[in-house]
Design an enzyme around this catalytic site. Structure first.
Site, mmCIF file in Angstrom:
data_model
loop_
_atom_site.group_PDB
_atom_site.id
_atom_site.type_symbol
_atom_site.label_atom_id
_atom_site.label_comp_id
_atom_site.label_asym_id
_atom_site.label_seq_id
_atom_site.Cartn_x
_atom_site.Cartn_y
_atom_site.Cartn_z
ATOM 1 N N LEU A 52 -63.729 29.523 65.999
ATOM 2 C CA LEU A 52 -64.212 29.463 64.610
ATOM 3 C C LEU A 52 -64.299 30.835 63.972
ATOM 4 C CD1 LEU A 52 -66.738 26.550 64.804
ATOM 5 C CD2 LEU A 52 -64.662 26.687 63.441
ATOM 6 N N HIS A 73 -75.244 28.468 78.724
ATOM 7 C CA HIS A 73 -74.596 27.851 77.568
ATOM 8 C C HIS A 73 -74.063 28.830 76.539
ATOM 9 C CE1 HIS A 73 -73.895 24.782 74.570
ATOM 10 N NE2 HIS A 73 -74.690 25.392 73.717
ATOM 11 N N GLU A 78 -69.240 34.913 68.751
ATOM 12 C CA GLU A 78 -70.038 35.069 69.969
ATOM 13 C C GLU A 78 -69.726 36.386 70.683
ATOM 14 O OE1 GLU A 78 -70.198 31.481 72.348
ATOM 15 O OE2 GLU A 78 -71.270 32.520 73.953
ATOM 16 N N SER A 107 -75.804 17.273 73.906
ATOM 17 C CA SER A 107 -76.196 18.029 72.713
ATOM 18 C C SER A 107 -77.692 18.036 72.449
ATOM 19 C CB SER A 107 -75.493 17.420 71.502
ATOM 20 O OG SER A 107 -76.059 17.928 70.327
ATOM 21 N N LEU A 147 -72.411 28.461 65.364
ATOM 22 C CA LEU A 147 -71.325 28.092 64.444
ATOM 23 C C LEU A 147 -71.560 28.762 63.102
ATOM 24 C CD1 LEU A 147 -70.896 24.264 65.204
ATOM 25 C CD2 LEU A 147 -69.770 26.209 66.269
ATOM 26 N N ARG A 155 -84.803 26.360 73.004
ATOM 27 C CA ARG A 155 -84.137 26.060 74.276
ATOM 28 C C ARG A 155 -84.728 26.805 75.464
ATOM 29 N NH1 ARG A 155 -77.958 25.975 71.880
ATOM 30 N NH2 ARG A 155 -78.322 24.092 70.669
ATOM 31 N N HIS A 207 -79.344 26.329 78.290
ATOM 32 C CA HIS A 207 -79.573 25.136 77.465
ATOM 33 C C HIS A 207 -80.292 24.071 78.297
ATOM 34 C CE1 HIS A 207 -78.912 21.827 74.797
ATOM 35 N NE2 HIS A 207 -78.264 22.588 73.936
HETATM 36 C C1 LIG Z 1 -70.553 22.395 74.853
HETATM 37 C C2 LIG Z 1 -70.965 23.313 73.752
HETATM 38 C C3 LIG Z 1 -71.538 22.809 72.602
HETATM 39 C C4 LIG Z 1 -71.924 23.670 71.576
HETATM 40 N N1 LIG Z 1 -72.485 23.125 70.449
HETATM 41 C C5 LIG Z 1 -72.846 23.962 69.443
HETATM 42 C C6 LIG Z 1 -73.413 23.433 68.246
HETATM 43 O O1 LIG Z 1 -73.576 22.232 68.092
HETATM 44 N N2 LIG Z 1 -73.749 24.293 67.276
HETATM 45 C C7 LIG Z 1 -73.576 25.638 67.392
HETATM 46 O O2 LIG Z 1 -73.910 26.373 66.465
HETATM 47 N N3 LIG Z 1 -73.022 26.153 68.513
HETATM 48 C C8 LIG Z 1 -72.651 25.351 69.535
HETATM 49 N N4 LIG Z 1 -72.104 25.886 70.666
HETATM 50 C C9 LIG Z 1 -71.783 27.317 70.701
HETATM 51 C C10 LIG Z 1 -70.518 27.576 69.881
HETATM 52 O O3 LIG Z 1 -69.613 26.527 70.072
HETATM 53 C C11 LIG Z 1 -69.823 28.874 70.257
HETATM 54 O O4 LIG Z 1 -70.739 29.923 70.323
HETATM 55 C C12 LIG Z 1 -68.779 29.230 69.205
HETATM 56 O O5 LIG Z 1 -67.928 28.143 68.968
HETATM 57 C C13 LIG Z 1 -67.983 30.450 69.627
HETATM 58 O O6 LIG Z 1 -66.964 30.647 68.685
HETATM 59 P P1 LIG Z 1 -66.063 31.943 68.729
HETATM 60 O O7 LIG Z 1 -65.053 31.789 67.652
HETATM 61 O O8 LIG Z 1 -66.913 33.145 68.709
HETATM 62 O O9 LIG Z 1 -65.354 31.906 70.156
HETATM 63 P P2 LIG Z 1 -64.464 30.786 70.891
HETATM 64 O O10 LIG Z 1 -64.440 29.494 70.185
HETATM 65 O O11 LIG Z 1 -64.911 30.810 72.311
HETATM 66 O O12 LIG Z 1 -63.011 31.352 70.797
HETATM 67 C C14 LIG Z 1 -62.572 32.431 71.583
HETATM 68 C C15 LIG Z 1 -61.128 32.706 71.237
HETATM 69 O O13 LIG Z 1 -60.745 33.939 71.843
HETATM 70 C C16 LIG Z 1 -59.526 33.783 72.543
HETATM 71 N N5 LIG Z 1 -59.534 34.796 73.602
HETATM 72 C C17 LIG Z 1 -60.539 35.120 74.455
HETATM 73 N N6 LIG Z 1 -60.169 36.161 75.222
HETATM 74 C C18 LIG Z 1 -58.923 36.499 74.851
HETATM 75 C C19 LIG Z 1 -58.015 37.504 75.245
HETATM 76 N N7 LIG Z 1 -58.320 38.391 76.179
HETATM 77 N N8 LIG Z 1 -56.796 37.532 74.662
HETATM 78 C C20 LIG Z 1 -56.455 36.642 73.690
HETATM 79 N N9 LIG Z 1 -57.294 35.692 73.244
HETATM 80 C C21 LIG Z 1 -58.509 35.627 73.823
HETATM 81 C C22 LIG Z 1 -59.493 32.356 72.982
HETATM 82 O O14 LIG Z 1 -58.171 31.959 73.209
HETATM 83 C C23 LIG Z 1 -60.136 31.686 71.754
HETATM 84 O O15 LIG Z 1 -59.143 31.491 70.779
HETATM 85 C C24 LIG Z 1 -71.734 25.045 71.710
HETATM 86 C C25 LIG Z 1 -71.171 25.563 72.868
HETATM 87 C C26 LIG Z 1 -70.812 24.698 73.890
HETATM 88 C C27 LIG Z 1 -70.279 25.273 75.162
#
Ligand SMILES: Cc1cc2nc3c(=O)[nH]c(=O)nc-3n(C[C@H](O)[C@H](O)[C@H](O)COP(=O)(O)OP(=O)(O)OC[C@H]3O[C@@H](n4cnc5c(N)ncnc54)[C@H](O)[C@@H]3O)c2cc1C
Length: 667
Positions: free
Chosen positions: A44, A430, A454, A285, A470, A338, A267
């Site tokens: 995201l 989590h 994150e 969740s 998110l 949490r 979590h």
């Molecule tokens: C089961 C679950 C449920 C959740 N539910 C919620 C919720 O309801 N509400 C909420 O706010 N949060 C929730 N979270 C937390 C939230 O989903 C995450 O913190 C958030 O989606 C992280 O988004 P991001 O874009 O930072 O990273 P990510 O979505 O983890 O994306 C990481 C990206 O980096 C890429 N990447 C990583 N390392 C490399 C590399 N070395 N080279 C190239 N690409 C790389 C991956 O391919 C990916 O595209 C939940 C988490 C989990 C595990």
């Protein structure tokens, strides 16, 4: 060496962001066309950032290790996304979201960032609705909300139990529009293995094509790392299997400070560990705590009988159940944050009240909700004399409409029907609140290297409240970076394309090659998973839900020894220049073996308990976290010096001018 300058603008809190946007430099549309930006990660944070930057006119290259941007870990997010829209009219406001988030993080986050987050939260919902994200709606058509832990209002927007998936589809569609326009070049199945610095500025990356194994050089005027969190350092977690710390860690080794690594969220409601064969844990969740009640038997002998299969939970009378969260925290009940809910579950299980075979599970029970909803429905249908069976059937329908996919997932994994018998749950790793240190502009201590989502440490302090990850990832990508990155790039309008033939690229590629060869040269005694599991056990037992000085010191030593053994004895079949998933894993585990050590060092340094960081030595008589605001009200930003345990500590003092520091009570 890089200094810690948070670059928080002056002025009243509520005006800082607007003032900053008015003050910072811009890049005009014609010049944007001459500027390249690399965005690593398409979850995201990365998808929203790359789509917005390309829409502005920059040339964007995106990288992810999955075969499609829409497979990023963000897709797993279930419960929802917060925003201070106050659609419910229940007292919410930007200030209250700001306040709840600071308090939720146990007063260990930066005021100005959190206020900005609360401000832009409302824009996120509008943006996503415009993209077609199908948020749940009420009967009248307005967007619906539910509650998450640590707050007393309903401000969480959701799409059943698939919020992350729907949001990512929205961001991915926005990305695709730019891919089609030629403004984004998307590299999938590519992993960033190093960051390239030219004259001290981030100017590119070395990536490995995971299909062919070839190394590639990519240059840009700025690099954004949106590479997610590092919770898989624990081996077992709710993260996707590939989640790793490599990009952030490689930037750390090149000069980016790593902040608060020991702040990880546990979590409370995950499906308990069932045995040694497992490689993944499943989240149930937090939204379920809106309706589910958490309990264990009041008497130890009942818990024992349940563990031995002599008694069923449904046989236990109401007066024999201990709804321990409602008992200990009447104001927030089952919706305490949490960290509080997790520790309370551990406390009951450690005291002998656990309800599964290993004694590490508590119940999450929907019976009251089913009957309550069923009765309401029967009344609205005019069925005043409906019997319990009818009421239950009506109630189950409503619960299914709200949480059906989660209940189905639980039943598939556990083989028990959660409509008929309470779910068994236990805390699991989590989320990572720690990450790359960033200033107010989201820039790390390396000029031109940004971190979003994150991967950075920015807004959550010591504990993330539900539905705020998110919000932060999307705020960073849609609404913060597109402004702040221009301030830096304004100096690059005449730089021209960065050549990948520069000696800095040559040197970085050589280092990566040597690292890969070193990994391949292990004696072959043990698999990569063997080491990852061992690391996970050390982390969970000594750096997990509660920590103490002795355990942390042992962890630092044990991780360093494990790392040494890993390089000597790891087994990686195949070759470097080919698709090699064991090599991919090994590289990720190698970095976890360094991060784990720094994690323990950070936890040992912080002689207080706050949020998810619970040091056994620092607790109140009732077992609550005991902060030390006088000595530890700071962000710990670690500078790499060669060995993780010898990292140099830099402190960013946290100033609270708009919020009173209080004991964090949820009673
Ligand atoms: C089961 C679950 C449920 C959740 N539910 C919620 C919720 O309801 N509400 C909420 O706010 N949060 C929730 N979270 C937390 C939230 O989903 C995450 O913190 C958030 O989606 C992280 O988004 P991001 O874009 O930072 O990273 P990510 O979505 O983890 O994306 C990481 C990206 O980096 C890429 N990447 C990583 N390392 C490399 C590399 N070395 N080279 C190239 N690409 C790389 C991956 O391919 C990916 O595209 C939940 C988490 C989990 C595990």
């Amino acid at each position: 060496m890089a200094k810690l300058e948070s670059r928080v603008p002056n002025g009243p809190l509520a005006e800082k962001w607007s003032k900053h946007k008015n003050d910072i430099r811009l890049v005009n549309p014609a010049n944007k066309r001459n500027i390249d930006i690399i965005v690593v990660g398409t979850g995201l944070a990365g998808a929203s950032a790359s789509a917005s930057l390309a829409e502005l006119g920059y040339n964007v290259k995106t990288f992810c290790y999955q075969d499609s941007p829409r497979r990023a870990h963000s897709i797993a997010a279930q419960g929802g996304v917060n925003a201070a829209k106050n659609y419910q009219g229940d007292g919410d406001s930007v200030y209250r979201l700001f306040y709840d988030t600071i308090k939720g993080g146990d007063y260990r986050s930066r005021e100005a960032n959190v206020h900005r987050l609360a401000e832009v939260s409302t824009n996120i919902i509008d943006q996503c609705v415009a993209q077609g994200v199908p948020f749940a709606r009420e009967y009248g058509g307005l967007l619906d909300n539910r509650s998450f832990g640590g707050v007393q209002v309903s401000r969480t927007f959701y799409a059943k139990g698939q919020t992350g998936q729907q949001l990512l589809l929205g961001a991915y569609s926005a990305m695709n529009r730019q891919i089609q326009r030629g403004k984004i070049k998307s590299y999938t199945r590519h992993e960033m293995l190093d960051l390239v610095l030219v004259d001290g500025k981030a100017r590119g990356i070395i990536a490995r094509n995971l299909v062919t194994g070839e190394l590639e050089r990519h240059s840009a005027h700025a690099v954004v790392l949106a590479t997610g969190g590092y919770g898989n350092v624990f081996y077992l977690s709710t993260y996707c299997m590939g989640a790793n710390v490599m990009a952030a860690w490689r930037a750390h080794r090149r000069g980016a400070h790593f902040a608060n690594p020991c702040f990880t969220q546990i979590h409370p409601t995950c499906i308990p560990v069932s045995g040694d064969h497992q490689s993944k844990l499943t989240l149930m969740s937090e939204s379920l705590r809106n309706d589910g009640r958490i309990w264990v038997p009041k008497k130890r002998e009942d818990a024992e009988a349940i563990r031995e299969g002599r008694l069923r939970p449904t046989d236990l009378a109401e007066e024999d159940r201990d709804y321990y969260l409602e008992r200990r925290y009447p104001a927030f009940g089952n919706l305490v944050p949490r960290d509080v809910a997790s520790r309370a579950a551990k406390e009951r299980c450690d005291a002998g009240f656990g309800v599964n075979k290993t004694g590490e599970a508590v119940y999450l029970d929907f019976d009251s909700a089913i009957m309550r909803y069923g009765r309401e429905k029967a009344n609205t249908m005019g069925l005043k004399d409906a019997d319990d069976k009818k009421v239950r059937a009506l109630g189950e329908e409503i619960v299914e409409a709200k949480y059906g996919n989660l209940f189905q997932m639980y039943e598939k994994i556990v083989n028990e029907n959660p409509y008929k018998t309470p779910m068994k749950i236990y805390p699991a790793v989590h989320y990572a609140m720690g990450g790359l240190w960033v200033d107010y502009n989201l820039m790390t201590t390396i000029p031109g290297c940004y971190a979003a989502g994150e991967a950075n440490f920015s807004d959550h302090g010591a504990n993330r409240l539900g539905a705020s990850a998110l919000m932060q990832g999307l705020a960073d990508g849609y609404f913060v970076l597109p402004y702040t990155i221009g301030n830096y790039l304004a100096d690059d309008i005449q730089t021209g394309a960065i050549s990948t033939d520069l000696p800095e690229f040559e040197a970085a590629e050589k280092e990566v090659k040597e690292r890969l060869e070193k990994l391949m040269s292990g004696s072959g005694k043990h698999s990569v998973d063997y080491y990852h599991k061992k690391l996970g056990k050390i982390m969970w037992n000594k750096c997990g839900m509660s920590r103490n000085e002795q355990g942390l010191k042992e962890a630092i030593k044990e991780i360093a020894e494990l790392r040494e053994d890993f390089y000597k004895n790891v087994r990686i079949p195949g070759e470097v220049i080919e698709m090699n998933s064991e090599l991919e894993k090994a590289h990720r585990v190698a970095d976890f073996l360094e991060l784990g050590e720094l994690f323990a060092v950070d936890a040992l340094n912080r002689n207080e308990s706050c949020g998810g960081h619970f040091r056994e030595e620092y607790q109140t008589e009732e077992g609550e976290a005991l902060r030390d605001d006088e000595n530890y009200r700071y962000v710990a930003a670690w500078e790499y010096t060669g060995i993780p345990s010898e990292a140099k500590l830099h402190k960013e003092e946290l100033v609270y001018e708009n919020i009173e520091l209080k004991t964090r009570s949820y009673k």
